[in-house]
Scaffold this motif. Structure first.
Motif, PDB file in Angstrom:
ATOM      1  N   LYS A  24       0.832  -1.207   0.000  1.00 43.05           N
ATOM      2  CA  LYS A  24       0.000   0.000   0.000  1.00 43.05           C
ATOM      3  C   LYS A  24       0.872   1.265   0.000  1.00 43.05           C
ATOM      4  N   LEU A  25       1.935   1.257   0.817  1.00 46.61           N
ATOM      5  CA  LEU A  25       2.850   2.391   0.850  1.00 46.61           C
ATOM      6  C   LEU A  25       3.586   2.532  -0.473  1.00 46.61           C
ATOM      7  N   ALA A  26       4.022   1.418  -1.040  1.00 45.38           N
ATOM      8  CA  ALA A  26       4.731   1.463  -2.319  1.00 45.38           C
ATOM      9  C   ALA A  26       3.834   2.023  -3.414  1.00 45.38           C
ATOM     10  N   ASP A  27       2.563   1.643  -3.412  1.00 49.23           N
ATOM     11  CA  ASP A  27       1.628   2.147  -4.400  1.00 49.23           C
ATOM     12  C   ASP A  27       1.398   3.640  -4.210  1.00 49.23           C
ATOM     13  N   THR A  28       1.317   4.067  -2.958  1.00 50.21           N
ATOM     14  CA  THR A  28       1.125   5.489  -2.668  1.00 50.21           C
ATOM     15  C   THR A  28       2.330   6.301  -3.131  1.00 50.21           C
ATOM     16  N   LEU A  29       3.520   5.785  -2.862  1.00 49.57           N
ATOM     17  CA  LEU A  29       4.732   6.507  -3.252  1.00 49.57           C
ATOM     18  C   LEU A  29       4.925   6.521  -4.760  1.00 49.57           C
ATOM     19  N   SER A  30       4.528   5.461  -5.431  1.00 46.82           N
ATOM     20  CA  SER A  30       4.715   5.419  -6.874  1.00 46.82           C
ATOM     21  C   SER A  30       3.709   6.310  -7.585  1.00 46.82           C
ATOM     22  N   GLY A  31       2.577   6.571  -6.964  1.00 49.63           N
ATOM     23  CA  GLY A  31       1.574   7.439  -7.571  1.00 49.63           C
ATOM     24  C   GLY A  31       0.920   6.759  -8.754  1.00 49.63           C
ATOM     25  N   SER A  32      -0.065   5.948  -8.510  1.00 50.35           N
ATOM     26  CA  SER A  32      -0.730   5.205  -9.573  1.00 50.35           C
ATOM     27  C   SER A  32      -1.429   6.171 -10.532  1.00 50.35           C
ATOM     28  N   ALA A  33      -1.846   5.624 -11.659  1.00 50.22           N
ATOM     29  CA  ALA A  33      -2.507   6.445 -12.673  1.00 50.22           C
ATOM     30  C   ALA A  33      -3.806   7.037 -12.132  1.00 50.22           C
ATOM     31  N   ALA A  34      -4.542   6.255 -11.336  1.00 49.49           N
ATOM     32  CA  ALA A  34      -5.802   6.760 -10.783  1.00 49.49           C
ATOM     33  C   ALA A  34      -5.553   7.937  -9.849  1.00 49.49           C
ATOM     34  N   THR A  35      -4.470   7.855  -9.065  1.00 50.59           N
ATOM     35  CA  THR A  35      -4.144   8.954  -8.157  1.00 50.59           C
ATOM     36  C   THR A  35      -3.823  10.218  -8.939  1.00 50.59           C
ATOM     37  N   ARG A  36      -3.062  10.066 -10.016  1.00 51.58           N
ATOM     38  CA  ARG A  36      -2.724  11.237 -10.841  1.00 51.58           C
ATOM     39  C   ARG A  36      -3.969  11.855 -11.462  1.00 51.58           C
ATOM     40  N   VAL A  37      -4.907  11.013 -11.900  1.00 49.88           N
ATOM     41  CA  VAL A  37      -6.141  11.528 -12.501  1.00 49.88           C
ATOM     42  C   VAL A  37      -6.940  12.318 -11.468  1.00 49.88           C
ATOM     43  N   HIS A  38      -7.049  11.791 -10.255  1.00 52.28           N
ATOM     44  CA  HIS A  38      -7.812  12.487  -9.218  1.00 52.28           C
ATOM     45  C   HIS A  38      -7.132  13.789  -8.812  1.00 52.28           C
ATOM     46  N   ARG A  39      -5.814  13.794  -8.748  1.00 57.25           N
ATOM     47  CA  ARG A  39      -5.108  15.038  -8.424  1.00 57.25           C
ATOM     48  C   ARG A  39      -5.288  16.070  -9.526  1.00 57.25           C
ATOM     49  N   ARG A  40      -5.280  15.619 -10.770  1.00 60.66           N
ATOM     50  CA  ARG A  40      -5.495  16.540 -11.890  1.00 60.66           C
ATOM     51  C   ARG A  40      -6.904  17.110 -11.828  1.00 60.66           C
ATOM     52  N   LYS A  41      -7.891  16.258 -11.506  1.00 63.61           N
ATOM     53  CA  LYS A  41      -9.267  16.751 -11.373  1.00 63.61           C
ATOM     54  C   LYS A  41      -9.378  17.770 -10.248  1.00 63.61           C
ATOM     55  N   ALA A  42      -8.676  17.519  -9.145  1.00 60.38           N
ATOM     56  CA  ALA A  42      -8.715  18.462  -8.023  1.00 60.38           C
ATOM     57  C   ALA A  42      -8.090  19.799  -8.416  1.00 60.38           C
ATOM     58  N   ALA A  43      -7.008  19.758  -9.179  1.00 61.27           N
ATOM     59  CA  ALA A  43      -6.371  21.003  -9.631  1.00 61.27           C
ATOM     60  C   ALA A  43      -7.297  21.762 -10.585  1.00 61.27           C
ATOM     61  N   LEU A  44      -7.930  21.048 -11.501  1.00 61.84           N
ATOM     62  CA  LEU A  44      -8.866  21.706 -12.412  1.00 61.84           C
ATOM     63  C   LEU A  44     -10.075  22.260 -11.666  1.00 61.84           C
ATOM     64  N   ALA A  45     -10.495  21.581 -10.622  1.00 66.56           N
ATOM     65  CA  ALA A  45     -11.598  22.091  -9.809  1.00 66.56           C
ATOM     66  C   ALA A  45     -11.187  23.386  -9.115  1.00 66.56           C
ATOM     67  N   GLY A  46      -9.934  23.473  -8.690  1.00 64.18           N
ATOM     68  CA  GLY A  46      -9.437  24.717  -8.097  1.00 64.18           C
ATOM     69  C   GLY A  46      -9.484  25.864  -9.089  1.00 64.18           C
ATOM     70  N   LEU A  47      -9.091  25.579 -10.325  1.00 64.36           N
ATOM     71  CA  LEU A  47      -9.180  26.614 -11.361  1.00 64.36           C
ATOM     72  C   LEU A  47     -10.642  26.987 -11.638  1.00 64.36           C
ATOM     73  N   GLY A  48     -11.507  25.984 -11.659  1.00 64.61           N
ATOM     74  CA  GLY A  48     -12.936  26.255 -11.852  1.00 64.61           C
ATOM     75  C   GLY A  48     -13.503  27.112 -10.732  1.00 64.61           C
ATOM     76  N   PHE A  49     -13.033  26.866  -9.511  1.00 67.42           N
ATOM     77  CA  PHE A  49     -13.475  27.675  -8.380  1.00 67.42           C
ATOM     78  C   PHE A  49     -13.073  29.135  -8.581  1.00 67.42           C
ATOM     79  N   MET A  50     -11.848  29.343  -9.043  1.00 70.39           N
ATOM     80  CA  MET A  50     -11.380  30.722  -9.271  1.00 70.39           C
ATOM     81  C   MET A  50     -12.188  31.392 -10.389  1.00 70.39           C
ATOM     82  N   VAL A  51     -12.526  30.640 -11.435  1.00 74.86           N
ATOM     83  CA  VAL A  51     -13.370  31.185 -12.499  1.00 74.86           C
ATOM     84  C   VAL A  51     -14.733  31.559 -11.934  1.00 74.86           C
ATOM     85  N   GLY A  52     -15.256  30.733 -11.038  1.00 73.03           N
ATOM     86  CA  GLY A  52     -16.537  31.043 -10.403  1.00 73.03           C
ATOM     87  C   GLY A  52     -16.483  32.311  -9.573  1.00 73.03           C
TER      88      GLY A  52
END
Length: 127
Positions: A24-52
């Motif tokens: 579990k720790l190794a997967d967290t440290l490696s940053g799976s593809a799903a984790t990267r997708v969710h982080r990207r969505k969170a970053a885009l949501a932050g930009l959307g918040f600023m647009v709002g």
């Protein structure tokens, strides 16, 4: 700086042992593809918040309906960002325990430590 062949083999052995001991720790440290997708969505949501926010402020000067749209964009972006960020953490969703929940006693420090020990044993198994 390139690694020598011996250093590369040592690194591979360390990675393999980490995967064997705590996947579990190794997967967290490696940053799976799903984790990267969710982080990207969170970053885009932050930009959307600023647009709002900008839309809300412009709507105050132009028309109240524009402000309402800006608020709804902010709200939607905040909800999307929070849910994506929670999934990006990789923390498991809380589930209800099967048995009855023990009631906390009147603030004793030893009770606190015993609850922590019990939780540790329950999550990691008694090895």
């Amino acid at each position: 700086m390139a690694l020598s062949e011996q250093e590369r083999k040592l690194l591979e052995q360390l990675e393999a042992s980490l995967m064997a001991e705590d996947p579990k720790l190794a997967d967290t440290l490696s940053g799976s593809a799903a984790t990267r997708v969710h982080r990207r969505k969170a970053a885009l949501a932050g930009l959307g918040f600023m647009v709002g926010v900008v839309t809300l402020l412009i709507g105050v000067q132009i028309h109240p309906a524009v402000s309402i749209v800006g608020f709804l964009v902010m709200l939607g972006a905040a909800l999307l960002g929070i849910s994506s960020w929670a999934r990006a953490d990789g923390s498991p969703q809380p589930s209800k325990p099967a048995g009855p929940k023990p009631t906390p006693s009147s603030g004793s420090g030893s009770d606190f430590m015993s609850r922590l020990d019990e939780r540790w044993r329950r999550e990691h198994g008694d090895k």
